[in-house]
Enzyme design. Structure first.
Site, PDB file in Angstrom:
ATOM      1  CB  SER A  17       0.074   9.661 -11.292  1.00 11.03           C
ATOM      2  OG  SER A  17       0.229  10.008 -12.649  1.00 11.03           O
ATOM      3  N   GLY A  19      -0.308   5.091  -6.170  1.00 10.64           N
ATOM      4  CA  GLY A  19      -0.818   3.759  -5.892  1.00 10.64           C
ATOM      5  C   GLY A  19       0.071   2.613  -6.329  1.00 10.64           C
ATOM      6  CB  ILE A  20      -0.825  -0.762  -7.611  1.00 10.27           C
ATOM      7  CG1 ILE A  20      -1.633  -1.235  -6.402  1.00 10.27           C
ATOM      8  CG2 ILE A  20      -0.088  -1.935  -8.252  1.00 10.27           C
ATOM      9  CD1 ILE A  20      -2.769  -2.184  -6.746  1.00 10.27           C
ATOM     10  N   GLY A  21       0.790   1.361  -9.319  1.00  9.79           N
ATOM     11  CA  GLY A  21       1.710   1.641 -10.418  1.00  9.79           C
ATOM     12  C   GLY A  21       2.964   2.336  -9.946  1.00  9.79           C
ATOM     13  CG  ASP A  72      -6.443   9.522 -23.027  1.00 12.27           C
ATOM     14  OD1 ASP A  72      -6.513   8.333 -22.656  1.00 12.27           O
ATOM     15  OD2 ASP A  72      -7.426  10.283 -23.058  1.00 12.27           O
ATOM     16  CE1 TYR A 166     -12.710  -2.159 -12.462  1.00 12.16           C
ATOM     17  CE2 TYR A 166     -13.357  -3.969 -11.020  1.00 12.16           C
ATOM     18  CZ  TYR A 166     -12.401  -3.077 -11.472  1.00 12.16           C
ATOM     19  OH  TYR A 166     -11.137  -3.107 -10.931  1.00 12.16           O
TER      20      TYR A 166
END
Length: 275
Positions: A17, A19-21, A72, A166
């Site tokens: 949606s 940024g990088i993507g 999702d 993380y």
């Protein structure tokens, strides 16, 4: 730069949606690719710019065909439906991009298990699931790639010691690359990981990794997008099982000037998991 094209190829991406993507999707769209986005951002968020619908509009404006799938990546039924809808719309799947990722750098004693579970389920499980569900369709493509946005596995204790939850989640994504590259090499399906040398100016950096100060020390998402394009236009039978760094990919492709992505180099912040 690599002169091959993604024209007519179909990409199924988790997230995307912003940024990088989104940058990867827009770069592919300029070639005339089909991009299906599986993401949850159906409505605007006060701290996050863009939705899956504005991303689809940007992809179309760049010259590609877009399919916005609200779902999702943590849910098997949602992923299976996304795969089926992508195939029904575009006729197949050539590329899977595991882009969706959650981040919380809290130390172990402060990390809520709800956040731990979120990171494992989106980052590791989601990457495994999206790739797994797409394998039958990737097998039918001569240009089949699974590209996962995860770091090289570095077992220096400082990384796990600094943010264990993380690190487990991101290294889980990286294990997806290692395992799929070995498991699927006979089918001609490439599996690679891509990670930025520097922090990238995204909402995650702005909101979680130092705000405006770190944003000024970050490169733009386009550097990762251009590196991804080089990888995804490579021969999958010759290019698999790699942990690529964006700068190295572009340098090997003939790029020597990175100033268009932000700089200067001495002011940039090296990303997590890299020395």
């Amino acid at each position: 730069m690599n002169d091959r094209t993604l024209a007519g190829r179909t990409i199924l991406m988790s997230g995307g949606s912003r940024g990088i993507g989104l940058a990867i999707a827009e770069r592919a769209a300029r070639d005339g690719a089909n991009i299906a986005l599986l993401a949850k951002t159906d409505q605007p968020h006060p701290r996050l710019e863009g939705t899956i619908h504005t991303a689809a509009e940007a992809i179309e404006a760049a010259g590609g065909r877009a399919l916005a799938i609200v779902g999702d990546v943590r849910e098997e039924e949602s992923v299976l439906q996304a795969v089926a809808t992508t195939v029904e719309t575009f006729g197949g799947i050539d590329i899977v991009v595991n882009n969706a990722s959650a981040i919380d750098l809290s130390p172990t004693r402060e990390l809520a298990m709800k956040k731990y579970d979120l990171m494992q389920n989106i980052n590791c499980r989601g990457s495994f699931l999206l790739a797994k569900a797409s394998i039958p369709h990737l097998e039918a493509s001569p240009w089949a790639h699974v590209l996962t946005l995860s770091p090289p596995i570095d077992l220096q204790p400082k990384w796990a010691g600094g943010h264990l939850g993380y690190t487990i989640a991101k290294y889980g994504m990286s294990l997806v690359t290692i395992g799929l590259a070995e498991e699927l090499k006979g089918a001609g399906i490439a599996a690679n990981s891509l990670w930025p040398r520097t922090t990238i100016a995204t909402a995650a950096v702005a909101n979680l990794l130092g705000g405006e100060a770190t944003m000024r020390m970050s490169r733009t998402p386009e550097i990762v997008a251009d590196a991804a394009h080089v990888i995804l236009t490579s021969d999958p039978r010759q290019c698999t099982g790699n942990f690529f760094i964006d700068e190295d990919v572009l340098r090997d492709a003939g790029v020597s000037d990175f100033s268009r992505y932000g700089g200067p180099d001495e002011d940039l912040r090296v990303d997590l998991f890299l020395d």
